[in-house]
Design a protein around this motif. Structure first.
Motif, PDB file in Angstrom:
ATOM      1  N   ALA A  53       0.844  -1.195   0.000  1.00 15.05           N
ATOM      2  CA  ALA A  53       0.000   0.000   0.000  1.00 15.05           C
ATOM      3  C   ALA A  53       0.877   1.241   0.000  1.00 15.05           C
ATOM      4  O   ALA A  53       1.984   1.237   0.540  1.00 15.05           O
ATOM      5  CB  ALA A  53      -0.920   0.013   1.217  1.00 15.05           C
ATOM      6  N   LEU A  54       0.356   2.289  -0.617  1.00 18.75           N
ATOM      7  CA  LEU A  54       0.995   3.597  -0.638  1.00 18.75           C
ATOM      8  C   LEU A  54       0.021   4.575  -0.004  1.00 18.75           C
ATOM      9  O   LEU A  54      -1.109   4.720  -0.471  1.00 18.75           O
ATOM     10  CB  LEU A  54       1.317   3.993  -2.076  1.00 18.75           C
ATOM     11  N   PRO A 100      -6.052   8.478  -1.571  1.00 18.43           N
ATOM     12  CA  PRO A 100      -5.315   8.628  -0.309  1.00 18.43           C
ATOM     13  C   PRO A 100      -4.625   7.355   0.144  1.00 18.43           C
ATOM     14  O   PRO A 100      -3.542   7.402   0.728  1.00 18.43           O
ATOM     15  CB  PRO A 100      -6.399   9.067   0.680  1.00 18.43           C
ATOM     16  N   VAL A 101      -5.262   6.217  -0.090  1.00 18.90           N
ATOM     17  CA  VAL A 101      -4.643   4.922   0.194  1.00 18.90           C
ATOM     18  C   VAL A 101      -4.745   4.086  -1.074  1.00 18.90           C
ATOM     19  O   VAL A 101      -5.837   3.713  -1.496  1.00 18.90           O
ATOM     20  CB  VAL A 101      -5.325   4.192   1.366  1.00 18.90           C
ATOM     21  N   ALA A 102      -3.600   3.816  -1.691  1.00 21.53           N
ATOM     22  CA  ALA A 102      -3.555   3.011  -2.902  1.00 21.53           C
ATOM     23  C   ALA A 102      -2.950   1.656  -2.573  1.00 21.53           C
ATOM     24  O   ALA A 102      -1.918   1.586  -1.899  1.00 21.53           O
ATOM     25  CB  ALA A 102      -2.727   3.705  -3.979  1.00 21.53           C
ATOM     26  N   THR A 103      -3.573   0.577  -3.024  1.00 26.70           N
ATOM     27  CA  THR A 103      -3.072  -0.765  -2.745  1.00 26.70           C
ATOM     28  C   THR A 103      -2.842  -1.525  -4.043  1.00 26.70           C
ATOM     29  O   THR A 103      -3.387  -1.165  -5.096  1.00 26.70           O
ATOM     30  CB  THR A 103      -4.057  -1.565  -1.870  1.00 26.70           C
ATOM     31  N   VAL A 151       2.761  -0.549  -6.887  1.00 28.26           N
ATOM     32  CA  VAL A 151       1.505   0.098  -6.489  1.00 28.26           C
ATOM     33  C   VAL A 151       1.086   1.127  -7.535  1.00 28.26           C
ATOM     34  O   VAL A 151      -0.092   1.222  -7.900  1.00 28.26           O
ATOM     35  CB  VAL A 151       1.641   0.754  -5.103  1.00 28.26           C
ATOM     36  N   LEU A 152       2.045   1.908  -8.052  1.00 24.45           N
ATOM     37  CA  LEU A 152       1.726   2.905  -9.070  1.00 24.45           C
ATOM     38  C   LEU A 152       1.193   2.241 -10.342  1.00 24.45           C
ATOM     39  O   LEU A 152       0.253   2.734 -10.969  1.00 24.45           O
ATOM     40  CB  LEU A 152       2.964   3.733  -9.397  1.00 24.45           C
TER      41      LEU A 152
END
Length: 280
Positions: free
Chosen positions: A66-67, A124-127, A169-170
């Protein structure tokens, strides 16, 4: 779409810092993440973990990452409920770390350039995706980490593994303007840093007319290919200005005859309509 995404990430700029492996002897814990960059990242090898940003929480599957956008409250933990920090049992026996349980969870930080929100439009939260499934690249990165001197990170390996986790993640959360697969080859060319393509060159090997290209591009991004090209070429210029570089020096560095001509060119820039809903 790999070339276009890579070009956009390079234009934004990102510095990934190496991670810290979490050791814990207790089964239930919550660790507060330090806001060291614009984002924190979390990767987990063996078990699912909960990550929290303010009032938003997400479950990250084993083998996922997660980012998390910087916030006053950011945590990672073994449960949705909050617990105490991870603890290890003190011991005087050598080697000390051998007695504490390596959780397979690693945390670190990433710092994006000032135009990241405009270009990448990350939530806001990227997984990693699909949710609930391991990511092969993250699994390999964490497996290699576990093989490095009892989980310690070193030098070049440290930087490469951290970068791999963040770019994975990106990749799984590509900007909305890249999500129309019919435009993949075109946008790879529009965002080519070494060559400016004519309309005919953009359409080479693509099964659509110039009119169809203009329509699909407008539907996906709100811009024509020419407008996207101007926007992309403006990113480095505007990043330098946003970081406080003197306008006259920026104009010279990027080949403008005068500062005034630079400002005129920037006023012509139209950003694509790629924003996602954001939560604080």
């Amino acid at each position: 779409m790999g070339d276009a995404l890579r070009a956009l990430v390079d234009a934004v700029g990102v510095e990934v810092r190496s991670g810290t492996a979490i050791h814990a002897d207790d089964d239930q814990w919550t660790l507060a993440l330090e806001p060291a960059g614009t984002h924190s990242w979390v990767a987990t090898r063996y078990r699912p973990v909960w990550v929290r940003r303010g009032d938003t929480d997400e479950l990250v599957a084993a083998g996922g990452a997660a980012l998390i956008e910087r916030h006053t409250t950011m945590t990672v933990g073994t449960a949705r409920q909050q617990h105490g920090p991870p603890k290890t049992v003190p011991s005087s026996t050598f080697p000390y770390e051998a007695l504490s349980a390596y959780t397979g969870i690693v945390v670190g930080s990433a710092t994006f350039g000032p135009l990241a929100a405009e270009v990448l439009a990350l939530p806001p939260v990227a997984t990693t995706l699909p949710a609930g499934h391991p990511s092969p690249d993250v699994v390999l990165a964490l497996q290699h980490l576990g093989e490095l001197d009892s989980g310690r990170w070193h030098g070049v390996q440290q930087d490469a593994l951290a970068q791999l986790v963040v770019t994975t993640v990106l990749h799984d959360n590509a900007p909305p303007l890249l999500q129309d697969n019919s435009l993949a080859r075109v946008l790879d060319r529009v965002f080519d840093t070494e060559h400016r393509y004519t309309t005919a060159e953009l359409l080479e090997g693509v099964r659509m007319s110039e009119r169809t290209l203009e329509r699909r591009c407008a539907e996906a991004t709100g811009c024509t290919p020419a407008q996207l090209g101007r926007w992309f070429r403006s990113l480095e210029v505007r990043t330098a200005l946003a970081r406080g570089d003197r306008p006259a020096e920026v104009a010279t560095r990027f080949g403008f005859a005068t500062t005034s001509s630079m400002w005129r060119a920037l006023r012509r820039v139209r950003a694509p309509e790629i924003g996602r809903g954001r939560r604080d």
